[in-house]
Scaffold this active site. Structure first.
Site, short mmCIF file in Angstrom:
data_model
loop_
_atom_site.label_atom_id
_atom_site.label_comp_id
_atom_site.label_asym_id
_atom_site.label_seq_id
_atom_site.Cartn_x
_atom_site.Cartn_y
_atom_site.Cartn_z
N GLU A 1 0.12 -0.76 5.69
CA GLU A 1 0.62 -0.40 6.92
C GLU A 1 0.94 1.26 7.18
O GLU A 1 1.43 1.18 7.96
CB GLU A 1 2.88 -1.15 5.66
CG GLU A 1 3.73 -0.73 6.90
CD GLU A 1 4.36 0.82 6.68
OE1 GLU A 1 5.34 1.19 7.55
OE2 GLU A 1 4.00 1.51 6.18
N ASP B 1 8.50 4.22 -1.14
CA ASP B 1 8.08 4.35 -0.01
C ASP B 1 6.99 3.05 -0.55
O ASP B 1 5.65 4.09 -0.60
CB ASP B 1 7.35 4.95 0.69
CG ASP B 1 6.66 4.85 1.92
OD1 ASP B 1 6.81 3.77 2.51
OD2 ASP B 1 6.23 5.29 2.71
N ASP C 1 0.78 -1.20 0.06
CA ASP C 1 0.00 0.24 0.41
C ASP C 1 0.69 0.76 0.09
O ASP C 1 1.96 1.09 -0.01
CB ASP C 1 -0.46 0.05 1.62
CG ASP C 1 -0.33 0.27 3.19
OD1 ASP C 1 0.40 -0.48 2.39
OD2 ASP C 1 -0.60 0.79 3.32
#
Length: 454
Positions: A163, A129, A99
């Site tokens: 997360e 990220d 995610d």
């Protein structure tokens, strides 16, 4: 047959076993994963399943047997195990999340879900990220399948959901409901470490995370007497809340140095030729930080607990004093700092404002003198002999918190070589997130070397 790079001397950028296909795949996989919108706003609507299926298909193509698991529909995790050559060796967990945080296209110069590759850079949400690391892992294990490589230790691969919110549908769910998938794992690696940090004067640091501050997201509630906005009201909930929020925002937290932070300060000072006795009771951490230049950014957020007010909600009409007012605070807690944090929050909120944990996770500490840390250091320095690996503690947190419930010690190790001026940390959750192609190539080589050697 894939084109195989010849073995090279350290620093040449070549390593036996890393082929051209792996270098091409890491770029393509990063771009493809970015194009799969897995925005997680924290409201339960995120759908990681398309990305999970993409990952599972590529793992299956490497001869692995991926397992897809969901706590909630569409919130999909992928787990697979690579069997090592030494059944007696502890297993290693390699995990990354699927995610990403939301992105507003109007704010970006490139569409955040385009995965565009331009001027040697891959653009889009997740480039840093952390779909880049997901892609690196896929490229490495597929390379191993082509060349017949098996690691010494079992390696468990986990690609997680959720997360960027509570991890309840991701690593928390896996750790609580499927611990058997991680049998034998004693250590793990994931995001936010082993990236090039340019510290000035040509010094290139590679911070490897060996700790995380704990998460303490708080909800503050003030209660008072509702009434007309034109009347005197000494029991105004908004005023009470505002005063508490101001006290929290202005509070100076005392210095608390953990073993990881002490090690970071010690190594950073030594690299810059600064005399510093970090173990002395008279040691002044702020004075040292003032001498470290840009490198101070690696340590400054983790020498204290912190609490930052982030959200406010009260009232429904300008001439009505509400009976309640609510605020949220992002608190972060050092290992061993939980009791101090609770006591301080009691004092700062005072008798008229209550507080509770909205979300809470533990702080982590990992040894910096372990063979695994040494192997990470060696892998980085093989491909960048001018780089200097230093330990650091993350100011925030990762899925390593949830996996720590299984006794897994976590490190931040997602290697990237970055050019000067590339602000890696600012791109986390930032606009125009991107990653250099050469940085991905470096990451694949380092990750391959480390996973073989560890």
């Amino acid at each position: 047959m894939a084109e195989v790079e010849s073995a090279g001397e350290p620093g040449t950028g070549q390593a036996p076993g890393v082929d051209r296909q792996a270098l091409d795949e890491v770029v393509r996989f990063t771009s493809d994963l970015i194009r799969i919108d897995t925005s997680n706003a924290g409201d339960g609507t995120c759908q990681e399943r398309p990305a999970a299926e993409y990952v599972a298909e590529r793992l299956a193509g490497a001869g692995l047997t991926p397992t897809l698991l969901e706590r909630s529909k569409g919130r999909t995790n992928v787990v697979a195990r690579i069997e090592g050559t030494d059944p007696a060796a502890d297993a290693l967990l390699v995990h990354g999340h699927l995610d990403v945080v939301p992105a507003e296209p109007a704010d970006w110069s490139v569409h955040p879900f385009s995965g565009e590759i331009r001027d040697g850079v891959v653009w889009g949400r997740g480039a840093i990220d952390m779909k880049n690391m997901d892609a690196m892992v896929l490229a490495v294990v597929r390379q191993w399948a082509r060349s017949g490589v098996r690691p010494r230790r079992d390696i468990v691969l986990a690609f997680t959901a959720d997360e960027e919110a509570s991890a309840e549908d991701g690593s928390g769910f896996l750790a609580d409901r499927h611990p058997g998938l991680f049998e034998g794992c004693t250590e793990g690696i994931s995001e936010s470490g082993a990236f090039t940090f340019h510290a000035g004067g040509g010094m290139q640091l590679y911070p490897v995370a060996a700790g995380e501050r704990g998460t303490a997201w708080l909800k503050l509630t003030a209660r008072g007497r509702a009434g007309h906005g034109s009347k005197v009201n000494r029991d105004n909930a908004v005023s009470r809340l505002a005063a508490a929020v101001a006290r929290i925002g202005e509070h100076d937290w005392p210095v608390r140095l953990t073993p990881t932070v002490r090690a970071a300060l010690r190594e950073l000072a030594a690299l810059q030729g600064i005399e510093a006795d970090v173990d002395s009771p008279r040691f002044d951490v702020d004075a040292l930080l003032g001498k470290l230049g840009p490198a101070a950014k690696l340590v400054e957020p983790t020498v204290r607990n912190s609490a930052n007010p982030t959200m406010l909600a009260a009232g429904y009409k300008v001439n009505v004093i509400p009976g309640t007012a609510v605020a949220h605070v992002d608190g972060r807690v050092l290992p061993g700092g939980e009791a101090e944090f609770r006591t301080t929050m009691d004092e700062l909120t005072g008798p008229d404002v209550s507080w509770e944990y909205h979300h809470r996770e533990v702080a982590l500490e990992a040894p910096v003198d372990s063979p695994t840390f040494a192997a990470m250091r060696a892998a980085i320095e093989r491909f960048d002999p001018d780089g200097r690996v230093v330990p650091y503690c993350m100011s925030g947190g990762t899925d390593a918190k949830q996996f720590s419930r299984l006794g897994i010690t976590g490190y931040g190790f997602s290697p990237l070589k970055l050019p000067e001026g590339f602000d890696y940390q600012a791109l986390f959750h930032g606009v125009d997130e991107c990653v250099p192609v050469e940085g991905l190539h470096f990451g694949v080589r380092v990750l391959d070397h480390f996973l073989r050697a560890v």
